[in-house]
Design a protein around this motif. Structure first.
Motif, PDB file in Angstrom:
ATOM      1  N   SER A   1      41.029  44.047  34.777  1.00  0.00           N
ATOM      2  CA  SER A   1      40.626  45.100  35.706  1.00  0.00           C
ATOM      3  C   SER A   1      40.370  44.519  37.100  1.00  0.00           C
ATOM      4  O   SER A   1      39.619  43.547  37.256  1.00  0.00           O
ATOM      5  CB  SER A   1      39.357  45.790  35.199  1.00  0.00           C
ATOM      6  N   LEU A   2      40.974  45.131  38.113  1.00  0.00           N
ATOM      7  CA  LEU A   2      40.865  44.620  39.481  1.00  0.00           C
ATOM      8  C   LEU A   2      39.414  44.552  39.946  1.00  0.00           C
ATOM      9  O   LEU A   2      39.009  43.593  40.614  1.00  0.00           O
ATOM     10  CB  LEU A   2      41.684  45.496  40.425  1.00  0.00           C
ATOM     11  N   SER A   3      38.624  45.540  39.588  1.00  0.00           N
ATOM     12  CA  SER A   3      37.229  45.543  40.024  1.00  0.00           C
ATOM     13  C   SER A   3      36.434  44.405  39.401  1.00  0.00           C
ATOM     14  O   SER A   3      35.444  43.943  39.983  1.00  0.00           O
ATOM     15  CB  SER A   3      36.567  46.884  39.674  1.00  0.00           C
ATOM     16  N   HIS A   4      36.858  43.927  38.243  1.00  0.00           N
ATOM     17  CA  HIS A   4      36.151  42.840  37.581  1.00  0.00           C
ATOM     18  C   HIS A   4      36.534  41.481  38.158  1.00  0.00           C
ATOM     19  O   HIS A   4      35.678  40.720  38.601  1.00  0.00           O
ATOM     20  CB  HIS A   4      36.440  42.857  36.077  1.00  0.00           C
ATOM     21  N   PHE A   5      37.828  41.157  38.143  1.00  0.00           N
ATOM     22  CA  PHE A   5      38.195  39.811  38.578  1.00  0.00           C
ATOM     23  C   PHE A   5      38.256  39.668  40.090  1.00  0.00           C
ATOM     24  O   PHE A   5      38.027  38.578  40.620  1.00  0.00           O
ATOM     25  CB  PHE A   5      39.513  39.358  37.930  1.00  0.00           C
TER      26      PHE A   5
END
Length: 281
Positions: free
Chosen positions: A158-162
């Motif tokens: 997920s982009l928001s995570h990494f």
């Protein structure tokens, strides 16, 4: 404390509740299983300790917060830590120090106490896995990241995570304590609820970390965690036996933790196999 210090392997999540503890414990289980050596698992989640629930110990006799008087006074020894740690059922050479259950005391855990605990762990076990979760506002996380021999960053596609969380903690905060993104290895958690997402190579490039492996979550894993049967699943289930195999092997090789020697095949048994045309029955 005297003697050679054993390696510390810290698992750090970019984001809360993505599976960092499940991945860290699976890696510790695999290394204990493959090496036969004493492996310690220290839950340093000062605000979100869950491993006791995952392995079916609902009311631990000893937790991290109960060791604070010994840490504060500097009297905790390696032997005391071994006695305080819980041997995992079916894998007794893996011992777990359960995390802090007094969440309101988390911010009072000092760097001196954290460092003393890590020093005791280095003497108590052949290798130590540190599960520090995703919160950086405490001494346990910061001291673990600074002291670790290996730092395993856990995130998801997920982009928001990494990207967002990863950049904030690993790109901005971690260097303030002398640890750069290049000093992290990367594990991605792949969930059953989505397909696709960003590939490992893209995530590594974004964060500047090195690829270590992947951990696949599934509905059976969630069931085992909820039922406190995670250790049994890792030991006996076909899918569980493969969980974190390759990352664990890489970490063992890096830190010189050898696998169990293969059982020697006796000459008389070889002759018997030949006599039976190469079959054992």
């Amino acid at each position: 404390m005297n003697g050679a210090a054993s390696p510390l392997v810290a698992f750090i999540g970019t984001t809360p509740n993505i599976g960092t503890t499940a991945a860290a414990f699976a890696a510790a289980f695999r290394m204990a299983e493959m090496s036969g050596r004493p492996v310690g698992y220290l839950c340093l989640n000062l605000k979100s300790a869950k491993i006791h629930r995952y392995i079916g110990v609902d009311e631990p006799a000893v937790t991290l917060d109960k060791l604070r008087p010994d840490l504060r006074s500097g009297t905790l020894t390696a032997e005391m830590l071994r006695r305080a740690a819980h041997p995992v059922e079916g894998m007794p050479n893996l011992q777990v120090l359960f995390g802090n259950l007094m969440r309101d005391q988390a911010e009072y855990f000092t760097p001196e106490e954290a460092d003393y605990l890590l020093s005791a762990a280095e003497q108590a076990f052949a290798l130590v896995v540190l599960d520090v979760g995703a919160y950086w506002d405490n001494a346990a996380t910061i001291c673990s990241v600074r002291r670790a021999s290996s730092r395993v960053l856990v995130t998801t596609p997920s982009l928001s995570h990494f990207q967002e969380d990863g950049r904030r903690w690993i790109g901005q905060v971690s260097p303030l304590f002398g640890v750069t993104p290049e000093q992290y290895d990367l594990i991605t958690i792949n969930g059953p609820w989505r397909n696709g997402g960003y590939q490992m190579k893209h995530i590594c490039k974004e964060l500047g970390a090195s690829q270590l492996g992947q951990f696949q979550l599934s509905e059976p894993i969630f069931s085992q965690l909820d039922n406190g049967a995670y250790a049994g699943w890792l030991r006996a289930d076909a899918a569980g036996k493969n969980a974190m195999q390759e990352p664990a092997k890489a970490l063992m090789q890096r830190h010189g933790l050898r696998g169990r020697p293969a059982l020697a095949v006796q000459p008389w048994y070889r002759k018997l196999l030949v006599h039976r045309n190469g079959t054992s029955s």
